[in-house]
Design a protein around this motif. Sequence first.
Motif, mmCIF file in Angstrom:
data_model
loop_
_atom_site.group_PDB
_atom_site.id
_atom_site.type_symbol
_atom_site.label_atom_id
_atom_site.label_comp_id
_atom_site.label_asym_id
_atom_site.label_seq_id
_atom_site.Cartn_x
_atom_site.Cartn_y
_atom_site.Cartn_z
ATOM 1 N N LEU A 26 6.344 -10.276 -16.549
ATOM 2 C CA LEU A 26 5.354 -11.193 -16.014
ATOM 3 C C LEU A 26 4.710 -10.577 -14.778
ATOM 4 O O LEU A 26 5.349 -9.808 -14.058
ATOM 5 C CB LEU A 26 6.002 -12.532 -15.646
ATOM 6 N N ARG A 27 3.478 -10.955 -14.517
ATOM 7 C CA ARG A 27 2.790 -10.499 -13.316
ATOM 8 C C ARG A 27 2.534 -11.710 -12.433
ATOM 9 O O ARG A 27 1.877 -12.655 -12.839
ATOM 10 C CB ARG A 27 1.469 -9.824 -13.682
ATOM 11 N N THR A 28 3.078 -11.684 -11.216
ATOM 12 C CA THR A 28 2.886 -12.801 -10.302
ATOM 13 C C THR A 28 1.474 -12.782 -9.727
ATOM 14 O O THR A 28 0.751 -11.791 -9.825
ATOM 15 C CB THR A 28 3.901 -12.747 -9.160
ATOM 16 N N SER A 29 1.103 -13.863 -9.070
ATOM 17 C CA SER A 29 -0.238 -13.949 -8.507
ATOM 18 C C SER A 29 -0.458 -12.964 -7.370
ATOM 19 O O SER A 29 -1.609 -12.659 -7.033
ATOM 20 C CB SER A 29 -0.522 -15.374 -8.022
ATOM 21 N N ASP A 30 0.622 -12.424 -6.778
ATOM 22 C CA ASP A 30 0.455 -11.385 -5.753
ATOM 23 C C ASP A 30 0.767 -9.990 -6.301
ATOM 24 O O ASP A 30 0.961 -9.049 -5.538
ATOM 25 C CB ASP A 30 1.291 -11.691 -4.510
ATOM 26 N N GLY A 31 0.809 -9.859 -7.635
ATOM 27 C CA GLY A 31 0.853 -8.547 -8.265
ATOM 28 C C GLY A 31 2.215 -7.933 -8.482
ATOM 29 O O GLY A 31 2.311 -6.750 -8.805
ATOM 30 N N VAL A 32 3.304 -8.694 -8.374
ATOM 31 C CA VAL A 32 4.649 -8.162 -8.585
ATOM 32 C C VAL A 32 5.041 -8.327 -10.049
ATOM 33 O O VAL A 32 4.793 -9.374 -10.663
ATOM 34 C CB VAL A 32 5.671 -8.881 -7.672
ATOM 35 N N PHE A 81 14.778 -15.242 -15.605
ATOM 36 C CA PHE A 81 14.020 -14.133 -15.028
ATOM 37 C C PHE A 81 14.779 -13.607 -13.820
ATOM 38 O O PHE A 81 15.695 -14.265 -13.310
ATOM 39 C CB PHE A 81 12.610 -14.579 -14.625
ATOM 40 N N SER A 82 14.408 -12.418 -13.381
ATOM 41 C CA SER A 82 14.988 -11.841 -12.163
ATOM 42 C C SER A 82 13.960 -11.943 -11.047
ATOM 43 O O SER A 82 12.819 -11.491 -11.203
ATOM 44 C CB SER A 82 15.370 -10.375 -12.375
ATOM 45 N N PHE A 83 14.356 -12.527 -9.931
ATOM 46 C CA PHE A 83 13.466 -12.582 -8.778
ATOM 47 C C PHE A 83 13.078 -11.178 -8.325
ATOM 48 O O PHE A 83 13.804 -10.195 -8.578
ATOM 49 C CB PHE A 83 14.148 -13.302 -7.614
ATOM 50 N N ARG A 84 11.963 -11.056 -7.637
ATOM 51 C CA ARG A 84 11.520 -9.776 -7.084
ATOM 52 C C ARG A 84 12.655 -9.134 -6.272
ATOM 53 O O ARG A 84 13.421 -9.817 -5.577
ATOM 54 C CB ARG A 84 10.284 -9.978 -6.208
ATOM 55 N N GLY A 85 12.779 -7.820 -6.422
ATOM 56 C CA GLY A 85 13.835 -7.103 -5.725
ATOM 57 C C GLY A 85 15.189 -7.187 -6.396
ATOM 58 O O GLY A 85 16.157 -6.593 -5.916
ATOM 59 N N HIS A 86 15.283 -7.909 -7.502
ATOM 60 C CA HIS A 86 16.537 -8.091 -8.225
ATOM 61 C C HIS A 86 16.393 -7.544 -9.651
ATOM 62 O O HIS A 86 15.313 -7.606 -10.237
ATOM 63 C CB HIS A 86 16.915 -9.566 -8.314
ATOM 64 N N GLY A 87 17.498 -7.057 -10.203
ATOM 65 C CA GLY A 87 17.483 -6.595 -11.587
ATOM 66 C C GLY A 87 16.418 -5.547 -11.816
ATOM 67 O O GLY A 87 16.254 -4.613 -11.022
ATOM 68 N N ASN A 88 15.655 -5.704 -12.900
ATOM 69 C CA ASN A 88 14.586 -4.768 -13.229
ATOM 70 C C ASN A 88 13.210 -5.249 -12.790
ATOM 71 O O ASN A 88 12.193 -4.691 -13.210
ATOM 72 C CB ASN A 88 14.581 -4.502 -14.740
ATOM 73 N N GLY A 90 10.133 -5.792 -10.041
ATOM 74 C CA GLY A 90 9.595 -4.969 -8.974
ATOM 75 C C GLY A 90 9.678 -5.670 -7.634
ATOM 76 O O GLY A 90 10.260 -6.744 -7.492
ATOM 77 N N GLY A 91 9.069 -5.030 -6.632
ATOM 78 C CA GLY A 91 8.985 -5.635 -5.314
ATOM 79 C C GLY A 91 10.299 -5.654 -4.566
ATOM 80 O O GLY A 91 11.287 -5.029 -4.962
ATOM 81 N N ARG A 92 10.299 -6.408 -3.479
ATOM 82 C CA ARG A 92 11.485 -6.568 -2.636
ATOM 83 C C ARG A 92 11.735 -8.043 -2.381
ATOM 84 O O ARG A 92 10.797 -8.836 -2.275
ATOM 85 C CB ARG A 92 11.309 -5.822 -1.307
ATOM 86 N N SER A 93 13.001 -8.385 -2.258
ATOM 87 C CA SER A 93 13.367 -9.774 -2.022
ATOM 88 C C SER A 93 12.890 -10.241 -0.657
ATOM 89 O O SER A 93 13.085 -9.562 0.351
ATOM 90 C CB SER A 93 14.886 -9.949 -2.111
ATOM 91 N N THR A 94 12.258 -11.418 -0.622
ATOM 92 C CA THR A 94 11.930 -12.067 0.644
ATOM 93 C C THR A 94 12.841 -13.266 0.877
ATOM 94 O O THR A 94 12.561 -14.119 1.716
ATOM 95 C CB THR A 94 10.454 -12.509 0.667
ATOM 96 N N GLY A 96 13.665 -16.033 -0.638
ATOM 97 C CA GLY A 96 13.258 -17.416 -0.859
ATOM 98 C C GLY A 96 11.834 -17.748 -0.492
ATOM 99 O O GLY A 96 11.377 -18.864 -0.745
ATOM 100 N N ASP A 97 11.098 -16.821 0.114
ATOM 101 C CA ASP A 97 9.720 -17.086 0.515
ATOM 102 C C ASP A 97 8.764 -16.888 -0.660
ATOM 103 O O ASP A 97 8.396 -17.842 -1.347
ATOM 104 C CB ASP A 97 9.354 -16.188 1.700
ATOM 105 N N ARG A 98 8.372 -15.651 -0.953
ATOM 106 C CA ARG A 98 7.394 -15.385 -2.000
ATOM 107 C C ARG A 98 7.997 -15.483 -3.403
ATOM 108 O O ARG A 98 7.262 -15.406 -4.410
ATOM 109 C CB ARG A 98 6.736 -14.025 -1.769
ATOM 110 N N GLU A 99 9.298 -15.724 -3.470
ATOM 111 C CA GLU A 99 9.939 -15.950 -4.769
ATOM 112 C C GLU A 99 9.367 -17.174 -5.483
ATOM 113 O O GLU A 99 9.496 -17.305 -6.711
ATOM 114 C CB GLU A 99 11.448 -16.101 -4.585
ATOM 115 N N VAL A 100 8.734 -18.071 -4.737
ATOM 116 C CA VAL A 100 8.062 -19.208 -5.365
ATOM 117 C C VAL A 100 7.021 -18.730 -6.382
ATOM 118 O O VAL A 100 6.833 -19.346 -7.436
ATOM 119 C CB VAL A 100 7.405 -20.094 -4.283
ATOM 120 N N LEU A 101 6.379 -17.598 -6.097
ATOM 121 C CA LEU A 101 5.372 -17.055 -7.013
ATOM 122 C C LEU A 101 6.019 -16.500 -8.279
ATOM 123 O O LEU A 101 5.417 -16.543 -9.359
ATOM 124 C CB LEU A 101 4.551 -15.973 -6.310
ATOM 125 N N ASP A 102 7.241 -15.979 -8.167
ATOM 126 C CA ASP A 102 7.981 -15.501 -9.343
ATOM 127 C C ASP A 102 8.298 -16.673 -10.271
ATOM 128 O O ASP A 102 8.119 -16.586 -11.496
ATOM 129 C CB ASP A 102 9.281 -14.814 -8.925
#
Length: 268
Positions: A26-32, A81-88, A90-94, A96-102
Amino acid sequence: MSCEPEGRFHTVDVSSITRGPRRATLRTSDGVSVEARHDPCTGAAADTAIVLAHGFTGSLDRPALRRAAGVFAQSTGVITFSFRGHGNSGGRSTVGDREVLDLAAAVEWARSLGYARVATVGFSMGGSVVLRHAATHTGSTGAHTDAVVSVSAPARWYYRGTAPMRRLHWLVTRPAGRLVGRLGFATRIDSREWDPVPLSPVEAVPLIAPTPLLIIHGDSDPYFPLDHPRMLAAAGPAQLWLEKGMGHAENAAGEELLRRIAQWLSVA
């Protein structure tokens, strides 16, 4: 087997061979890029999907999340799904902040698969994310949720009142801690501080109504004491289940509790 793009969703479709899972990026709205998986209902066809949001250092392939997905798939479709920065993903974990977009991207994918009703269930960090997502993605945007279950979530940010939370803050805020997170927990953590500080879970709760909300917390949770779920439940219309002897998040959620959650969602 075929690979096909579906807008922001790139899927690997094995449905022509088996009723087994479908993987997607999946592609999030901020490109992750976020890895995701769809497990269809193993019983009769379902018009409801549950999107599961794991805790910090988890991923869609961790045994506890797969166990939860297996229980829920007996009555509904399931998206993990895996949150950003987790599993496979992309991105980095914030944290609980931008994870809303995931989560929003996963909910949108569930709707693109034809589910008329989509509920969100989150654990720990994921529990805070489902609350903030429900508060910020309202109406009929395609990313909105129809019911929310938050398990083992914090009520407020920066809590350090327990030893596990003090260790977690060291992991997130110190360079050595982030190295341990990457090498020891396969979690890539953003080094930047929140700016601005995101809406807290307890601030999000009043904004969720009229969407049904269930707060679940164990009375043996080593991370967050019972004032956290009580604060969340008091902040807005919500049901509160305090589970005797339960520890923290998806690792502590037994099959009996998961079946009760599925039952609650079926009538919420």
